[in-house]
Each structure stands twice: as structure tokens, then as C-alpha cells.
Design a protein around this motif. Structure first.
Motif, mmCIF file in Angstrom:
data_model
loop_
_atom_site.group_PDB
_atom_site.id
_atom_site.type_symbol
_atom_site.label_atom_id
_atom_site.label_comp_id
_atom_site.label_asym_id
_atom_site.label_seq_id
_atom_site.Cartn_x
_atom_site.Cartn_y
_atom_site.Cartn_z
ATOM 1 N N GLY A 23 -16.616 -4.943 -17.540
ATOM 2 C CA GLY A 23 -15.518 -4.788 -18.497
ATOM 3 C C GLY A 23 -15.398 -3.345 -18.944
ATOM 4 N N ARG A 24 -14.460 -3.139 -19.842
ATOM 5 C CA ARG A 24 -14.153 -1.772 -20.288
ATOM 6 C C ARG A 24 -15.305 -1.149 -21.066
ATOM 7 N NH1 ARG A 24 -9.171 0.029 -20.201
ATOM 8 N NH2 ARG A 24 -9.181 1.047 -22.218
ATOM 9 N N SER A 25 -16.071 -2.010 -21.728
ATOM 10 C CA SER A 25 -17.120 -1.498 -22.602
ATOM 11 C C SER A 25 -18.276 -0.842 -21.816
ATOM 12 C CB SER A 25 -17.551 -2.666 -23.480
ATOM 13 O OG SER A 25 -18.825 -2.621 -23.840
ATOM 14 N N GLU A 27 -18.068 0.105 -18.709
ATOM 15 C CA GLU A 27 -17.471 1.195 -17.936
ATOM 16 C C GLU A 27 -17.434 2.481 -18.772
ATOM 17 O OE1 GLU A 27 -16.699 1.418 -14.738
ATOM 18 O OE2 GLU A 27 -17.521 -0.590 -14.579
ATOM 19 N N ALA A 28 -16.974 2.330 -20.024
ATOM 20 C CA ALA A 28 -16.864 3.497 -20.912
ATOM 21 C C ALA A 28 -18.220 4.167 -21.076
ATOM 22 C CB ALA A 28 -16.311 3.076 -22.260
ATOM 23 N N HIS A 31 -19.324 5.937 -17.788
ATOM 24 C CA HIS A 31 -18.592 7.168 -17.462
ATOM 25 C C HIS A 31 -19.063 8.379 -18.268
ATOM 26 C CE1 HIS A 31 -15.001 4.657 -15.791
ATOM 27 N NE2 HIS A 31 -15.988 4.786 -14.937
ATOM 28 N N GLU A 118 -17.115 -7.780 -22.692
ATOM 29 C CA GLU A 118 -16.026 -7.248 -21.883
ATOM 30 C C GLU A 118 -15.367 -6.028 -22.548
ATOM 31 O OE1 GLU A 118 -13.662 -10.441 -20.332
ATOM 32 O OE2 GLU A 118 -12.219 -8.963 -19.557
ATOM 33 N N ASN A 119 -15.102 -6.154 -23.863
ATOM 34 C CA ASN A 119 -14.394 -5.062 -24.551
ATOM 35 C C ASN A 119 -15.180 -4.407 -25.674
ATOM 36 O OD1 ASN A 119 -11.816 -5.073 -23.138
ATOM 37 N ND2 ASN A 119 -11.619 -7.132 -24.005
ATOM 38 N N LYS A 331 -6.930 5.418 -15.853
ATOM 39 C CA LYS A 331 -7.752 4.196 -15.802
ATOM 40 C C LYS A 331 -9.212 4.546 -15.470
ATOM 41 C CE LYS A 331 -5.931 -0.235 -14.452
ATOM 42 N NZ LYS A 331 -5.389 -0.992 -13.334
ATOM 43 N N HIS A 334 -11.529 6.124 -18.160
ATOM 44 C CA HIS A 334 -11.770 5.358 -19.386
ATOM 45 C C HIS A 334 -13.156 5.646 -19.977
ATOM 46 C CE1 HIS A 334 -11.941 2.165 -22.255
ATOM 47 N NE2 HIS A 334 -12.978 1.612 -21.639
ATOM 48 N N GLY A 335 -13.157 6.013 -21.235
ATOM 49 C CA GLY A 335 -14.421 6.307 -21.918
ATOM 50 C C GLY A 335 -14.713 7.801 -21.947
#
Ligand SMILES: [Fe+2]
Ligand SMILES: [Fe+2]
Length: 475
Positions: A23-25, A27-28, A31, A118-119, A331, A334-335
Motif C-alpha cells: 500500500g501507499r504507507s 511505499e512512502a 522511497h 494500506e494507507n 505516482k 510517492h513519499g
């Protein structure tokens, strides 16, 4: 004296698979890190398997930052794997470091034990520093002949292994205090009396990996490192193995009579993870490097996938994507790259990155021609080579050592010439670099160790004589 072989492993930064979902969390977080977290179990497992299969080497020394950020679950899973190594007949010696605990008061080190939905992120049980002794006592300290706080000393087949705990909370110096240094000096003296060559281990660097590092981050060095270096020189202790910086380098200092080597090992979970294998025989330490295997169980693209997804590999992909498909870049960033700002400055960022990516090395050669001594014909030859490729080759070597461009190469001459010109311009404008970076006066001085190896000439391996030039005298 018996031949002794051992591995040194630094900065495993193990992170449990149970503490994140895609999820985005996560990933951030990934990165913005220069190590890989998601694949840390598979990568460390690849190294542990390799060690298990090496029947001639029975000792493994782990020098701290064992897990991500003090999560209890990570320590549980990590120690379970260390126990399995012990059951396979390996002697496991452990130091903990700042990433292995967190909490309030003395334990406040800026870290938070967290999991990733996820977020969002959520708190998970943390480990206090005072709990680490009990958790890791079965991995070395239970066999210690002498201890000070969580530092310890033991005889390994005729050699004196001394592991110095320096898990400071980042606010003050780490490393041994005055009492601790008395303990250490006494260990050196006893070792000499018993004819045991000393091998030292700690987490933070004792000799700076790059000159700028010590100037900008003095509390990220081993605390009171001048005292330790002096003591090592005095007692003929040649080698200290260190981690923390994730920089794989071999550094040497000398006072003209004796010399000290700091052998730094990169993180197993950096873009190009490595460990050290050391053989002690006939008074010599033969220090080598073992790379992350190409094939890794659970990671389809193996070590290549890790290199491409982490640090330089990721930044390169980010720039290439910005040039080709700006929305995909937002995209992918992100992060790291705030989406609102990336959108706002789209008309500036995209053409700027495109222009930067197209600069070739013959253009760069012209910039510093006056200072590099390059002639027109040489410069013209490098029309097809891109500056961005050269920069990323240098970045690729930042953590894995052995900076790539020796003084005879075109790339070295171009960078040297351009930065000397930069120094000249700064002088004309009255800009003093030392105002911003303590102790550094020139751009070239700053960049040179990143362009070519100005240390011992090879960061991967070295043979060091353990027994000559000992200045210690009894009483
Ligand atoms: Fe680390
Ligand atoms: Fe560290």
C-alpha cells in the motif's frame, strides 16, 4: 596459533513481514530509505543460508542495527533465526545498536516502532534499551569473560574478541565512558600478557568513511574515537570492524610508528548488500567481501531487483520516468516527492530533468577544460557518454565503496576540472564552503573520495599483519 575464520554482518535492519501490507504507507517509507525493508527477511536469509553452508567458518559477529526500529516482534523473529544458526553449530556474537530500541527519556532516539496498513501507520510494541541485555545475552555475552555495560570480551581460539557497545540515542556521544575505557585498556593489557591478538568490533565508525562525514555528523562517529584510536595505537591493536554508515570501506590511519584500520561493512539490505569473511592465520587477518547472492529465494529478480529498487536505482528510475511520463513520476515518487508541488512545478521540473539527462560528457569536459588539461580530441571522443550515467555510477559506489574513476580516466579529469573551476568561481564571489560544511574548503576536496578510492585503494579486501609494531610495554 589455530586458524580462525569468522563473518562480520552489519546493519541487518530486519523488518517482519507481519508488520506491513502492500500500500501507499509502506511505499512512502521505502522511497525515503536507503535500505530495503520489505525484502529484508529474504536478503538476510540469503546471507544466513550462505553462512550455514560454509562448514569451515563457525563464528558470526553481528555489529548492531539488527532490526528496523525496536519492534518487539522483529527481535522475536530475528533471535529465533540466530538460535537456528547456533543449533547448526555456529557461534553467534551480537552487538545491539540504536535501531534496536526506542522509548521515552534515555531511550528517546527519534524512532517509533510501527506497522504499515494500506494507507496508514500504527504503533506496535517497542523494545526498551534495558530489555536488550536479556534478549541478546544468549548471543555472546553469556560466554563473555569480562563485561562492561553491554560491551564484552572473550577468547576465540587464542584471539581476544572485544565487542564495544555504542548504542547512543543520537543526542550525545555514544561509546565507552571513562570507566569503560579503563576496562578496555585493562582488556588490551591482559590480552598482551596472554599473547592474544585483539580484534575489535563496534557499531559506529572509528575512522570517518568520507572526510565530510565526521564534519557534518560528529555524533554519528564512535564516541571518544580519538581516545580509542590512541589506545589502539599504544597497545598495537590493528583492526576495528564497524557498521552504521552502510558504507563498505577500509580506512587506515597511522602515527608514523603504528597503524589502525577501520573495516566498515555495508548493510546487508542496502542496494548492494555485502558481508565480510575474515581469516586469522599466521599473524595476519585476511579480510574479504561476500556479496549478496544473485539468486534470492522469494525475490524473483534476485540481487539485480534489489539494486534497481533501492537508493540510486530508484532515483534513476524516478528521473527517467519524469522525462517520459510525468504522471507516472508523481505516482512513483510517492513519499519522496510531494504530489502537489510536483504538479505545480510540472512545467519547470520536466524540461529541467530532460535537459539534465541529455548533457553529454564532452560538454561537461568543456566546462573545466582549463583546469583538467584535456585536449579537444579527447573531449570530442566522449560525445556519446551521458553525464547522468557517470553520476549514477558514482552514486552506485557511494555505499558499496571502491569509487569508480581512477585519476587516469576521462571521467575523473572532467569532474576534477569542473570542480576546480567551481572552486575558482566561489573564491571570486567570496563564497566560503567551510561556512556551510565544517572543515571543507573546496568542492573537489569534498567530491574526490567519491570519485576514486583515496583510502587504502581497495574497499573489498585487505591483508593486515596483526602482530608487528606493538608499542605496548609491560608496566
Ligand atoms: Fe544502520
Ligand atoms: Fe546505526
Amino acid at each position: 596459533m589455530k586458524k580462525v575464520q569468522f563473518y562480520v554482518i552489519a546493519d541487518t535492519h530486519y523488518f517482519s513481514k507481519k508488520l506491513w501490507v502492500e500500500g501507499r504507507s509502506i511505499e512512502a517509507r521505502s522511497h525515503t530509505d536507503q535500505v530495503v525493508l520489505k525484502e529484508s527477511p529474504e536478503i538476510n536469509e540469503a546471507f544466513f543460508k550462505l553462512i550455514e553452508n560454509d562448514t569451515e567458518t563457525d563464528t558470526v559477529v553481528l555489529i548492531g542495527d539488527l532490526i528496523n526500529l525496536g519492534e518487539k516482534l522483529c527481535h522475536e523473529e530475528f533471535t529465533e533465526r540466530l538460535r537456528q544458526l547456533q543449533q547448526k553449530g555456529k557461534r553467534v556474537l551480537v552487538l545491539t545498536a540504536t535501531h534496536d530500541y526506542n522509548g521515552c527519556g534515555e531511550d528517546e532516539n527519534g524512532f517509533v516502532a510501527a506497522g504499515y496498513n494500506e494507507n496508514d501507520t500504527y504503533h506496535v510494541p517497542n523494545t526498551k534499551r534495558c530489555e536488550l541485555d536479556e534478549i541478546y545475552r544468549p548471543f555472546g555475552r553469556d560466554k563473555a569473560e569480562s563485561e562492561y555495560d553491554m560491551s564484552y570480551s572473550l577468547n576465540i581460539d587464542g584471539y581476544r574478541f572485544i565487542l564495544l557497545n555504542d548504542d547512543g540515542n543520537g543526542h550525545t556521544d555514544c561509546g565507552l565512558d571513562d570507566e569503560g575505557n579503563k576496562w578496555l585498556e585493562n582488556e588490551f593489557i591482559k590480552a598482551k600478557e596472554n599473547d592474544e591478538p585483539v580484534i575489535l568490533f563496534t557499531h559506529h565508525p572509528v575512522i570517518t568513511p568520507y572526510p565530510v562525514y565526521e564534519n557534518v555528523a560528529p555524533t554519528e562517529m564512535y564516541g571518544r574515537h580519538p581516545v580509542l584510536k590512541e589506545m589502539m595505537m599504544k597497545h598495537g591493536v590493528k583492526i576495528v570492524f564497524t557498521g552504521h554508515t552502510h558504507v563498505h570501506t577500509i580506512r587506515r590511519i597511522t602515527d608514523g610508528k603504528s597503524e589502525v584500520f577501520d573495516v566498515g561493512t555495508t548493510s546487508t539490505v542496502s542496494a548492494y548488500g555485502k558481508i565480510r569473511k575474515v581469516t586469522l592465520e599466521n599473524g595476519v587477518a585476511d579480510i574479504t567481501t561476500v556479496d549478496l547472492p544473485e539468486k534470492i529465494d522469494g525475490i524473483p529478480g534476485g540481487s539485480r531487483q534489489i539494486a534497481e529498487s533501492c537508493f540510486g536505482g530508484y532515483y534513476r528510475r524516478l528521473i527517467d520516468t519524469a522525462v517520459k511520463d510525468y504522471d507516472a513520476f508523481i505516482k512513483l515518487g510517492h513519499g519522496l516527492v510531494p504530489a502537489d508541488k510536483a504538479n505545480k512545478y510540472r512545467a519547470v521540473i520536466k524540461p529541467a530533468l530532460k535537459a539534465f539527462s541529455s548533457i553529454n560528457m564532452s560538454f561537461a569536459g568543456k566546462v573545466g577544460k582549463k583546469y583538467s588539461g584535456l585536449n579537444k580530441a579527447e573531449i570530442k571522443k566522449h560525445k556519446g557518454e551521458k553525464l547522468i550515467d557517470v553520476i549514477f555510477v558514482i552514486l552506485d559506489h557511494f555505499f558499496q565503496g571502491d569509487a569508480p574513476y581512477t585519476p587516469d580516466t576521462y571521467e575523473h579529469k572532467v569532474i576534477h576540472g569542473a570542480l576546480l573551476r567551481g572552486d575558482r568561481i566561489m573564491k571570486t564571489l567570496g563564497i566560503k564552503l567551510s561556512k556551510y560544511i565544517n572543515g571543507i574548503d573546496s568542492l573537489w576536496e569534498l567530491a574526490e573520495p567519491l570519485v576514486h578510492n583515496t583510502r587504502t585503494g581497495c574497499d573489498r579486501e585487505i591483508k593486515i599483519r596483526l602482530t608487528d609494531e606493538v608499542t605496548y610495554e609491560k608496566n
